[in-house]
Motif scaffolding. Structure first.
Motif, mmCIF file in Angstrom:
data_model
loop_
_atom_site.group_PDB
_atom_site.id
_atom_site.type_symbol
_atom_site.label_atom_id
_atom_site.label_comp_id
_atom_site.label_asym_id
_atom_site.label_seq_id
_atom_site.Cartn_x
_atom_site.Cartn_y
_atom_site.Cartn_z
ATOM 1 N N THR A 356 18.728 1.226 -2.366
ATOM 2 C CA THR A 356 19.023 1.564 -3.764
ATOM 3 C C THR A 356 18.244 2.790 -4.240
ATOM 4 O O THR A 356 18.564 3.358 -5.283
ATOM 5 C CB THR A 356 18.671 0.370 -4.677
ATOM 6 N N LYS A 357 17.222 3.185 -3.484
ATOM 7 C CA LYS A 357 16.480 4.400 -3.818
ATOM 8 C C LYS A 357 15.995 5.040 -2.528
ATOM 9 O O LYS A 357 15.403 4.378 -1.676
ATOM 10 C CB LYS A 357 15.282 4.082 -4.724
ATOM 11 N N TRP A 358 16.264 6.328 -2.394
ATOM 12 C CA TRP A 358 15.872 7.076 -1.191
ATOM 13 C C TRP A 358 15.244 8.388 -1.645
ATOM 14 O O TRP A 358 15.929 9.320 -2.019
ATOM 15 C CB TRP A 358 17.087 7.330 -0.310
ATOM 16 N N ASP A 359 13.948 8.434 -1.634
ATOM 17 C CA ASP A 359 13.214 9.634 -2.030
ATOM 18 C C ASP A 359 12.405 10.092 -0.814
ATOM 19 O O ASP A 359 11.372 9.507 -0.491
ATOM 20 C CB ASP A 359 12.296 9.311 -3.214
ATOM 21 N N ASP A 360 12.899 11.107 -0.118
ATOM 22 C CA ASP A 360 12.283 11.549 1.136
ATOM 23 C C ASP A 360 10.775 11.705 1.003
ATOM 24 O O ASP A 360 10.269 12.346 0.067
ATOM 25 C CB ASP A 360 12.889 12.897 1.571
ATOM 26 N N ASN A 361 10.083 11.110 1.979
ATOM 27 C CA ASN A 361 8.624 11.211 2.104
ATOM 28 C C ASN A 361 7.857 10.555 0.954
ATOM 29 O O ASN A 361 6.626 10.715 0.871
ATOM 30 C CB ASN A 361 8.177 12.672 2.228
ATOM 31 N N ASN A 362 8.566 9.831 0.063
ATOM 32 C CA ASN A 362 7.881 9.206 -1.072
ATOM 33 C C ASN A 362 8.146 7.700 -1.212
ATOM 34 O O ASN A 362 7.211 6.913 -1.232
ATOM 35 C CB ASN A 362 8.260 9.919 -2.376
ATOM 36 N N SER A 363 9.405 7.311 -1.295
ATOM 37 C CA SER A 363 9.683 5.888 -1.521
ATOM 38 C C SER A 363 11.064 5.494 -1.025
ATOM 39 O O SER A 363 12.001 6.303 -1.008
ATOM 40 C CB SER A 363 9.542 5.533 -3.004
ATOM 41 N N LEU A 364 11.147 4.233 -0.648
ATOM 42 C CA LEU A 364 12.398 3.635 -0.184
ATOM 43 C C LEU A 364 12.495 2.253 -0.820
ATOM 44 O O LEU A 364 11.574 1.441 -0.706
ATOM 45 C CB LEU A 364 12.394 3.514 1.343
ATOM 46 N N GLU A 365 13.617 1.990 -1.520
ATOM 47 C CA GLU A 365 13.805 0.688 -2.145
ATOM 48 C C GLU A 365 15.138 0.099 -1.716
ATOM 49 O O GLU A 365 16.096 0.845 -1.443
ATOM 50 C CB GLU A 365 13.764 0.802 -3.675
ATOM 51 N N PHE A 366 15.211 -1.215 -1.659
ATOM 52 C CA PHE A 366 16.443 -1.863 -1.184
ATOM 53 C C PHE A 366 16.578 -3.254 -1.788
ATOM 54 O O PHE A 366 15.593 -3.910 -2.124
ATOM 55 C CB PHE A 366 16.452 -1.941 0.343
ATOM 56 N N ASP A 367 17.831 -3.683 -1.934
ATOM 57 C CA ASP A 367 18.151 -5.041 -2.362
ATOM 58 C C ASP A 367 18.541 -5.867 -1.143
ATOM 59 O O ASP A 367 19.198 -5.358 -0.227
ATOM 60 C CB ASP A 367 19.316 -5.049 -3.359
#
Length: 455
Positions: A356-367
């Motif tokens: 649900t969120k893909w910010d290269d080199n910073n954060s990864l979020e998923f459901d």
């Protein structure tokens, strides 16, 4: 005139009623009422009404729109129930006095589901059970030998509580405070109270009887394949603590034996009533979050790649994982950016997670879209599957966050949001947090090792 006199005599609260008369009167009244309710439902409201509907959704009337047809239907049934409520109250008061119990317990007649259990109990208990202390009617229930009475009190208490556990978990599908707080407390209280009716109980002896009852209840739960060892071990500290409190209170109330005796039969009726309310109130469960962080001696770019490219995690050495709690083995991502799918493979299945969120080199979020069972219960029986594995604990969401601590140092943070339907949540969350920290660390530590070696 004679019929009127007989009816007046029947309605006198001061006139006792025996078990047979109470059973016949109560059964006749129930079937008359059920016939009226079913006829009203079918001929007036064009709907079905079954006996089980009396205990379904007890709060329905309070949550419906007053202008709705359902509200009118339930309100009509209550109106036609008033004469039966009056007659039922009179019969219960007469029976309670006949047994020697306080009239206070008549309030249980108005609790859905519990009133059926109360009716059964009032049909079983003999006359004058509590009216004359030490009489044959009460003494015949209690063995004389100290050894036998201790075994008797422990076995009876543990067995009845086991039946309640089956009712709560397999029928009501609830693992609430009534099971994990009320159950152990009543085990300790009742086992000591039963023993103290024939023999004075010392404080240490009271604690021993309580502990023995709790242990036997746990053993019976394990031996009939209701639960595995992991959940029983996790519940044990709370169960013994509350069992000791219950036993301690029964120890202090030994001088009030008549009061304690009058309370005992209904403790086992209050418990399923609370469980029933817990199962039907429909309270929304909260989400909770666990966060674990680890420093990695590598730049953020390398750590980011390590989230997607790492070898299989070695077999665990931790006892909790070897005992049956599920653990991660490997992970992979199909696609890139929002909407990509992450597959986190555990030893007993695969977590399917939508990014649900893909910010290269910073954060990864998923459901979490789909997940395997949280554990494989430790048990001598094959394929044991307790009810609590079906959604009572569930991971809902996860994330990785990368924080730069310098040129060649990165803080990797893993988070998991989860749902917990076990009660009390404050107690169970302690164990769940500890297990999730172990799972987090297993993944983060493997990423650290993989990234630092490649760097």
């Amino acid at each position: 005139m004679r019929i009127f006199s007989q009816l007046k005599e029947i309605l006198k609260v001061s006139v006792p009623i025996d078990r047979k008369s109470f059973f016949i009167s109560g059964t006749i009244l129930f079937f008359i009422k059920y016939g009226i309710d079913r006829s009203l439902s079918y001929f007036v409201f064009n709907r079905e009404w079954w006996a089980v509907d009396y205990i379904k959704n007890p709060t329905a009337l309070f949550t419906l729109d007053p202008s709705s047809e359902d509200f009118v239907f339930y309100f009509t049934l209550i109106g036609f129930s008033l004469p039966f409520l009056y007659l039922g109250t009179i019969l219960c008061l007469k029976r309670l006095r006949s047994i020697g119990l306080s009239s206070f317990w008549v309030f249980l007649f108005f609790v859905p589901a519990l009133n059926f259990l109360m009716f059964f109990l009032l049909c079983v208990l003999p006359e004058n059970l509590y009216n004359v202390p030490g009489s044959e009617s009460s003494a015949e229930f209690i063995p004389k030998s100290k050894l036998i009475v201790s075994i008797w009190s422990i076995l009876i208490t543990a067995s009845i509580t086991l039946l309640f556990s089956l009712f709560s978990t397999d029928i009501l599908k609830t693992y609430g405070a009534s099971l994990f707080i009320g159950g152990p407390f009543i085990i300790g209280f009742t086992s000591v109270a039963l023993y103290s009716r024939t023999e004075f109980v010392g404080f240490k002896q009271a604690l021993l009887i309580s502990a023995s009852s709790i242990s036997l209840a746990g053993f019976l739960t394990f031996i009939i394949a209701m639960e595995g060892a992991i959940c029983l071990i996790m519940a044990a500290p709370l169960a013994y603590f509350l069992g000791f409190i219950g036993g301690g209170i029964a120890y202090l109330l030994q001088a009030k034996s008549r009061f304690v005796s009058s309370v005992l039969p209904f403790l086992f009726l209050i418990l399923p009533s609370v469980a029933y309310l817990e199962a039907n109130l429909g309270k929304e469960s909260d989400w909770y979050m666990v966060e674990t962080s680890l420093k990695i001696s590598a730049p953020k770019e390398n750590v980011w790649k390590g989230l997607f490219e790492f070898s299989d995690i070695p077999e665990p050495k931790e006892l909790i994982f070897n005992a049956g709690v599920s653990y991660p083995v490997r992970a992979r991502v199909e696609g890139k950016g929002i909407g990509a799918i992450r597959y986190c493979e555990f030893n007993n299945g695969v977590f399917v997670e939508k990014i649900t969120k893909w910010d290269d080199n910073n954060s990864l979020e998923f459901d979490v879209v789909r997940q395997p069972d949280a554990m494989r219960e430790l048990s001598p029986y094959k394929n044991i599957r307790p009810t609590h594995l079906d959604g009572y604990f569930a991971s809902k969401k996860g994330s990785f966050q990368l924080v730069s601590l310098g040129k060649n140092e990165t803080l990797l943070i893993g988070r998991t949001w989860f749902l917990n339907k076990f009660g009390p949540t404050s107690y169970w969350n302690v164990g769940i947090h500890w297990i999730l920290h172990k799972i987090h660390y297993r993944v983060l530590d493997h990423i650290r090792n993989s990234v630092e070696v490649s760097s």
